[in-house]
Design a protein around this motif. Structure first.
Motif, short mmCIF file in Angstrom:
data_model
loop_
_atom_site.label_atom_id
_atom_site.label_comp_id
_atom_site.label_asym_id
_atom_site.label_seq_id
_atom_site.Cartn_x
_atom_site.Cartn_y
_atom_site.Cartn_z
N SER A 1 0.84 -1.17 0.00
CA SER A 1 0.00 0.00 0.00
C SER A 1 0.88 1.23 0.00
O SER A 1 1.99 1.22 0.53
CB SER A 1 -0.94 -0.04 1.20
N PRO A 2 0.42 2.31 -0.59
CA PRO A 2 1.23 3.51 -0.65
C PRO A 2 1.45 4.12 0.74
O PRO A 2 0.60 4.00 1.61
CB PRO A 2 0.44 4.46 -1.53
N ALA A 3 2.59 4.73 0.91
CA ALA A 3 2.89 5.45 2.14
C ALA A 3 2.53 6.91 1.91
O ALA A 3 3.07 7.54 1.01
CB ALA A 3 4.37 5.30 2.50
N PRO A 4 1.61 7.46 2.69
CA PRO A 4 1.23 8.85 2.48
C PRO A 4 2.36 9.81 2.85
O PRO A 4 3.13 9.55 3.77
CB PRO A 4 0.03 9.04 3.41
N TYR A 5 2.43 10.90 2.10
CA TYR A 5 3.42 11.94 2.38
C TYR A 5 3.03 12.63 3.68
O TYR A 5 1.88 13.03 3.85
CB TYR A 5 3.47 12.95 1.23
N PRO A 6 3.95 12.77 4.63
CA PRO A 6 3.62 13.39 5.92
C PRO A 6 3.19 14.85 5.76
O PRO A 6 3.93 15.66 5.20
CB PRO A 6 4.93 13.31 6.71
N PRO A 7 2.01 15.20 6.24
CA PRO A 7 1.52 16.57 6.10
C PRO A 7 2.46 17.61 6.70
O PRO A 7 2.54 18.73 6.20
CB PRO A 7 0.19 16.56 6.86
N ARG A 8 3.19 17.25 7.75
CA ARG A 8 4.10 18.22 8.39
C ARG A 8 5.27 18.60 7.49
O ARG A 8 5.95 19.60 7.75
CB ARG A 8 4.62 17.66 9.71
N LEU A 9 5.53 17.82 6.42
CA LEU A 9 6.64 18.14 5.52
C LEU A 9 6.21 18.93 4.29
O LEU A 9 7.06 19.38 3.54
CB LEU A 9 7.35 16.86 5.07
N VAL A 10 4.90 19.06 4.08
CA VAL A 10 4.43 19.79 2.91
C VAL A 10 5.00 21.21 2.95
O VAL A 10 4.98 21.87 3.97
CB VAL A 10 2.89 19.83 2.86
N GLY A 11 5.54 21.65 1.85
CA GLY A 11 6.13 22.98 1.78
C GLY A 11 7.62 23.00 2.05
O GLY A 11 8.28 23.99 1.79
N GLU A 12 8.18 21.89 2.56
CA GLU A 12 9.62 21.85 2.83
C GLU A 12 10.41 21.26 1.67
O GLU A 12 11.63 21.33 1.65
CB GLU A 12 9.90 21.07 4.12
N GLY A 13 9.71 20.62 0.73
CA GLY A 13 10.38 20.09 -0.45
C GLY A 13 11.23 18.85 -0.21
O GLY A 13 12.13 18.55 -0.98
N VAL A 14 10.95 18.11 0.85
CA VAL A 14 11.72 16.90 1.16
C VAL A 14 11.23 15.77 0.26
O VAL A 14 10.04 15.48 0.22
CB VAL A 14 11.59 16.50 2.64
#
Length: 108
Positions: free
Chosen positions: A1-14
């Motif tokens: 299953s896909p691993a969701p992108y952590p919302p706390r990193l949105v905007g940091e470009g990681v």
């Protein structure tokens, strides 16, 4: 299953690839997941959290299902942040202007 992108990193470009070693049991379910190579603690955590929900066709040896170790990668791409009012810098597109119009109700 896909691993969701952590919302706390949105905007940091990681972005990057988290590499795991999985122990897959005779039924094709992930028994353990071990971090082999990480990118960022929150991406590593997302991958390790998602790995147990992966399902595989059982490996077989001489016709019998067997447990196996395998390497698995989760690739994370940083979401592109949208400007709060990107249409304000150019001619309104119609979609934005329609969204900004107040709706009329039966009381009006």
């Amino acid at each position: 299953s896909p691993a969701p992108y952590p919302p706390r990193l949105v905007g940091e470009g990681v972005a990057g690839t988290v590499k795991l070693e999985l122990l897959v049991d005779e039924a094709g379910e992930v028994d353990t997941a071990t971090l082999v190579e990480g990118v960022h603690p929150l991406l590593n955590e997302a991958a390790l959290h998602a790995a147990p929900s992966l399902r595989f066709s059982p490996a077989r040896m001489e016709g019998q299902p067997v447990a196996v170790r395998l390497f698995f990668e989760y690739r994370f791409e940083a979401p592109v942040p949208m400007a709060a009012n990107s249409c304000a810098k150019r001619k309104p597109c119609g979609v934005c202007t329609a969204a900004m119009k107040p709706r009329r109700t039966a009381a009006h």
